[in-house]
Design a protein around this motif. Structure first.
Motif, mmCIF file in Angstrom:
data_model
loop_
_atom_site.group_PDB
_atom_site.id
_atom_site.type_symbol
_atom_site.label_atom_id
_atom_site.label_comp_id
_atom_site.label_asym_id
_atom_site.label_seq_id
_atom_site.Cartn_x
_atom_site.Cartn_y
_atom_site.Cartn_z
ATOM 1 N N TYR A 83 0.828 -1.205 0.000
ATOM 2 C CA TYR A 83 0.000 0.000 0.000
ATOM 3 C C TYR A 83 0.862 1.254 0.000
ATOM 4 O O TYR A 83 1.825 1.368 0.757
ATOM 5 C CB TYR A 83 -0.927 0.001 1.221
ATOM 6 N N THR A 118 -14.108 7.159 -4.301
ATOM 7 C CA THR A 118 -12.784 7.389 -4.906
ATOM 8 C C THR A 118 -12.660 6.647 -6.225
ATOM 9 O O THR A 118 -11.681 6.837 -6.944
ATOM 10 C CB THR A 118 -11.663 6.902 -3.954
ATOM 11 N N GLU A 132 0.435 5.620 -0.134
ATOM 12 C CA GLU A 132 -0.481 6.759 -0.068
ATOM 13 C C GLU A 132 -0.352 7.568 -1.362
ATOM 14 O O GLU A 132 0.747 7.956 -1.745
ATOM 15 C CB GLU A 132 -0.165 7.634 1.138
ATOM 16 N N TYR A 155 -8.154 14.162 -2.187
ATOM 17 C CA TYR A 155 -8.172 13.192 -1.088
ATOM 18 C C TYR A 155 -6.954 12.279 -1.199
ATOM 19 O O TYR A 155 -6.676 11.728 -2.271
ATOM 20 C CB TYR A 155 -9.466 12.365 -1.169
ATOM 21 N N LYS A 156 -6.220 12.149 -0.119
ATOM 22 C CA LYS A 156 -5.099 11.197 -0.082
ATOM 23 C C LYS A 156 -5.610 9.880 0.492
ATOM 24 O O LYS A 156 -6.271 9.859 1.528
ATOM 25 C CB LYS A 156 -3.962 11.732 0.811
ATOM 26 N N HIS A 157 -5.274 8.785 -0.164
ATOM 27 C CA HIS A 157 -5.714 7.493 0.347
ATOM 28 C C HIS A 157 -4.722 6.404 -0.067
ATOM 29 O O HIS A 157 -3.925 6.565 -0.989
ATOM 30 C CB HIS A 157 -7.120 7.154 -0.142
ATOM 31 N N ASN A 158 -4.780 5.291 0.644
ATOM 32 C CA ASN A 158 -3.886 4.169 0.368
ATOM 33 C C ASN A 158 -4.405 3.357 -0.807
ATOM 34 O O ASN A 158 -5.582 2.974 -0.832
ATOM 35 C CB ASN A 158 -3.756 3.266 1.590
ATOM 36 N N VAL A 159 -3.515 3.109 -1.748
ATOM 37 C CA VAL A 159 -3.867 2.310 -2.924
ATOM 38 C C VAL A 159 -2.986 1.062 -2.928
ATOM 39 O O VAL A 159 -1.760 1.158 -2.838
ATOM 40 C CB VAL A 159 -3.655 3.119 -4.228
ATOM 41 N N PHE A 202 -12.228 12.526 -4.038
ATOM 42 C CA PHE A 202 -13.559 12.056 -3.684
ATOM 43 C C PHE A 202 -14.508 12.714 -4.678
ATOM 44 O O PHE A 202 -14.614 13.953 -4.732
ATOM 45 C CB PHE A 202 -13.935 12.493 -2.266
ATOM 46 N N ASP A 236 -2.228 10.598 -4.117
ATOM 47 C CA ASP A 236 -3.196 11.681 -4.282
ATOM 48 C C ASP A 236 -4.351 11.194 -5.144
ATOM 49 O O ASP A 236 -4.142 10.589 -6.197
ATOM 50 C CB ASP A 236 -2.543 12.884 -4.949
#
Length: 873
Positions: free
Chosen positions: A193, A219, A195, A339-343, A200, A197
């Motif tokens: 994973y 997302t 993080e 939104y920053k999220h784990n991919v 949403f 950019d």
């Protein structure tokens, strides 16, 4: 004449030669032996694609320390080695090599591809084993195993069929991690994973039959093609009246229900979520609870399939752009929020993982997890440090069924066959000839292979001959210590424990020793992207394997990360040189024909002191190893060898060695006894240099690695003598420090007047004061008060040294006066600077702090100068 060592220790001249000697002597080999207790470690099998890295080096060094120690203690020690076939990594390497030749898997067919894979394994698969040998690993190479060898493969089939027949393995549709590049499911550990950019996208879903809308944030707008419901929390007063109604799925135009489920977080976002059972693991569970349709909108390569309507054939990224544009054009897109999220990405190729529903093989985990939890709670297996059992419990207590099928050709093929004539499925330990239901002869084996962790979960017993009741299995199982990193507790350690309990009825090991990561000098994790990885083989080539091993053991504490630097490994090499030079001195001073190396009947006070110190070292190092405190053990060895043996005892012995006669022989015997025993204690940490030196010393037996581990001997505990002699040593140290402060050269001898209530203790030390404290004469009494003398005070004595014998009074006063004037000048300048508000308020904080520290050092230096001046008054 005793064998002499080369002037300089050269690891390159010693290590390969010594390792061949060990292998030819078969000292690594273990056999069931009813007269000995077994001690067993199974190696965490490195991938055949792997290259030795610092994590491996740490892992194998810790295991080798434990094995060598237990071997010397008299255990029948088996360190069982082997390698893992590493399905995804190996297949990816072979496919890439074929791609460069313009050949695909399909061109060769399954059998052709596997033939090529085995050839690759034969050519490259043993490289990491050769590298482990360079490290000094004392594995039983005669018992080397491979997860795809005949024995392990038979064990895999046995386990699969047994679990299937118990209803613990099943085939069904569930959410899995899918890599669209590798075109295979992958395990959780193979998802990395990062993080990233993202956005949403806030989308309005119209409520059918009203003018209202439900705002939903996502997302991944492309997955709305597979939405089969929207959900709200059952207690959310805002939406209770809408439960049971329907919304119109934007763009698609399909009506889907509004449901209530506790999975929804009322306080997150709008409190409304879209439910896409085919592409989200949580949504899948919601879908099961509400009997929702499962609509998979993606092909194996993550392009949109026929369920995507006009978006069919687009990639995920293309579809996302098109849908966002269409949502905006249709008036459904309310807003877009960064939104920053784990991919999640595939660890092998980096492609974004696609959660998707797929028909796969699964292990039903709850019945297996329960006894594994209870076994650790009972203490059948303990974690060191204990805190890591929390990770274990957390994973098993929240476990989901395990997807074990992979869409690969390299690996254990699933032992299931399908009959195209009647649809029957056969699961069997042996390849079936015909369908048991209709007698059809056209059975087709399942094309999938098993997750690599499935076979490695059986490693502690499959490698010992299971399912056969072999003598090795009966004797060496359960194994003793598993040494591994904290990052695979749930992926491998837990699976071995529940597999051992299920198939052997016992836990596979009694202790799990967890170590941390090896980080770079700045504390960063070593990685390709940072370019801060360090090749252990390059370190060995430059410094020697012993220096690398000693560095990895130094400061090591169970569960804690450690930092690696050239400075540390260079210090370890310097330590090796210290051991070598001290041993060389001892050997050069041994008499011809010295064979009796037992302790002499009459021991000098310094002998009783060193034997007491050595005896305590034996007890403490052994206790540290018993507690897996390897870092503490190695630090005590370092301190004893450097400070006690080399800097003190060898120096104390020199006059006796030179004197000849019985005094010399007694000193030689004590030296050989202590040095030989210390080399044994050091051997697990630095095997090569200790073997080379031990072979040169008078000894019994073929190799230090099969010699007896030293044991504590109460008869060698001369505690009173040790305390008395430490008082003499303390006085010598204090004298040397004071002379150093006054810049007195060693060649300048002086009288010593020692005032003490323990005159007899200090009389024994007169020869040592003369040699090590540069005394021309020593007087000992209860009271002395000579005028014009420098005074040195210890706990047991006051020592007076005539000032005129130490220095030229007038010259020393002049020198100290000049130093005092310089200090006072610096003091005035720094004090003025720090009293200036303009400097203190405007200069950077770190600059001001640096000046304050300089001022403090100047004050301390001035105090010492004034103390020296007062000694002249």
């Amino acid at each position: 004449m005793p064998k002499q060592l080369e002037k300089v220790y050269d690891p390159k001249q010693v290590e390969d030669k010594t390792y061949r000697f060990w292998e030819e002597g078969r000292y690594f080999h273990a056999e069931p032996n009813p007269e000995k207790k077994p001690y067993t470690i199974v190696i965490p099998p490195p991938n055949i694609t792997g290259k030795l890295h610092m994590g491996h080096a740490l892992d194998e060094t810790l295991q080798d320390i434990l094995i060598r120690w237990r071997r010397m203690q008299g255990y029948e020690t088996l360190w069982l080695p082997g390698t893992d076939h590493a399905s995804i990594a190996t297949e990816a390497k072979i496919v890439e090599a074929m791609r460069q030749e313009g050949v695909t898997k399909e061109d060769l067919g399954r059998e052709g591809f596997l033939k090529r894979a085995w050839a690759w394994k034969k050519e490259y698969g043993g490289h990491i084993i050769d590298q482990l040998k360079k490290l000094g690993s004392s594995c039983d190479w005669e018992r080397e195993r491979f997860t795809l060898d005949e024995g392990c493969s038979r064990a895999v089939r046995e386990v699969f069929v047994n679990l299937y027949e118990k209803g613990l393995i099943y085939r069904g549709e569930r959410i899995i991690n899918w890599c669209p590049h590798c075109k295979s499911t992958i395990s959780d550990i193979e998802v990395e994973y990062d993080e990233k950019d993202g956005f949403f996208w806030h989308i309005n879903y119209p409520i059918v039959g009203t003018d209202e809308v439900l705002e939903i944030a996502t997302t991944r707008p492309e997955t709305l093609l597979g939405d089969t419901a929207v959900a709200v929390h059952p207690d959310d007063e805002r939406y209770k009246h809408l439960v049971g109604k329907k919304v119109l799925l934007p763009i698609v135009g399909k009506e889907i229900p509004i449901i209530a489920d506790e999975y929804v977080e009322m306080d997150f976002g709008t409190g409304v979520v879209k439910i896409t059972p085919a592409h989200d693991p949580n949504d899948f569970e919601v879908g099961l609870r509400h009997d929702l349709p499962v609509v998979n909108v993606m092909n194996d390569d993550a392009t949109i399939n026929e369920h995507g309507g006009r978006y069919e054939g687009m990639t995920r990224e293309e579809c996302r752009k098109a849908i966002v544009a269409d949502l905006e054009a249709g008036g459904y897109l309310k807003s877009v929020e960064p939104y920053k999220h784990n991919v999640g990405g595939c660890y092998r190729c980096g492609s974004a993982i696609e959660p998707r529903v797929s028909k796969q093989w699964f292990v039903r985990m709850e019945p297996l997890a329960k006894p594994a939890i209870e076994a650790v709670r009972r203490g059948d297996t303990k974690f060191v440090p204990e805190r890591f059992d929390k990770i274990y419990f957390n994973w098993l207590e929240n476990i989901k069924d395990w997807c074990i099928s992979r869409q690969l050709w390299w690996g254990h093929r699933i032992p299931a066959w399908y009959c195209p004539d009647c649809g029957e499925m056969v699961v069997s330990k042996e390849d079936p000839d015909a369908c048991p239901k209709c007698g059809g002869k056209h059975l087709v084996q399942d094309p999938d292979t098993l997750d690599t962790w499935f076979s490695s979960a059986l490693w502690p017993f499959s490698t010992l001959g299971w399912p056969d009741e072999t003598p090795e299995l009966k004797y060496f199982y359960p194994t003793n210590t598993l040494v591994t990193g904290y990052d695979i507790i749930f992926f491998w350690v837990a699976r071995m424990i529940f597999s051992g309990l299920e198939h052997m009825g016992e836990v596979p090991f009694d202790t799990v020793l967890i170590h941390g990561l090896v980080r770079d000098a700045q504390g960063r994790k070593m990685s390709k992207s940072l370019g801060n990885g360090i090749d252990p083989l390059e370190v060995i080539d430059k410094y020697g394997a012993d220096a690398l091993r000693f560095t990895l053991a130094t400061g090591n504490a169970p569960g804690n990360d450690m930092r690696f630097s050239d400075e540390k490994v260079n210090a370890s090499r310097n330590f090796a040189n210290k051991v070598w030079n001290a041993s060389r001195f001892v050997l050069m001073n041994l008499s011809d024909g010295l064979t009796d190396v037992s302790l002499p009947g009459t021991l000098a006070v310094e002998d009783r002191w060193i034997l007491t110190k050595y005896n305590a070292l034996v007890r403490e190092v052994t206790e540290n190893l018993e507690k897996f405190e390897l870092g503490l053990a190695v630090q005590k060895l370092y301190d004893f060898i450097w400070d006690v043996l080399c800097d003190w005892y060898i120096e104390l012995c020199k006059s006796r060695l030179q004197a000849g006669g019985e005094a010399s022989l007694a000193a030689q015997r004590v030296l050989v006894y202590v040095l030989g025993g210390t080399l044994k204690l050091l051997h697990p940490f630095m095997p090569f240099i200790t073997e080379e030196i031990w072979q040169a010393l008078p000894h019994e037996g073929e190799s230090v690695m099969v010699s007896d581990w030293p044991v504590y001997d109460e008869a060698l505990n001369f505690a009173a003598d040790e305390r008395d002699f430490e008082k003499v040593m303390q006085a010598i140290r204090a004298i040397r420090v004071r002379r150093g402060e006054m810049n007195v050269p060693p060649s300048k001898k002086t009288h010593l007047y020692i005032a003490t209530g323990e005159a007899e203790v200090f009389r024994q030390g007169i020869p040592f004061f003369q040699r090590l404290a540069f005394a021309s004469d020593v007087e000992i009494g209860e009271r002395f008060a000579p005028e014009g003398a420098v005074q040195v005070v210890t706990e047991a004595a006051r020592i007076f040294i005539p000032m005129d014998e130490l220095v030229d009074r007038e010259k020393e006063l002049a020198r100290l006066g000049r130093e005092k004037a310089a200090c006072e000048k610096d003091l005035a300048a720094l004090s003025g600077k720090l009293m200036n508000p303009g400097f203190v308020e405007k200069a950077p904080a770190n600059v001001v702090e640096a000046e304050r520290q300089r001022l403090q050092k100047v004050r301390e230096r001035l105090a010492k100068i004034e103390e020296s001046l007062s000694a002249f008054s």
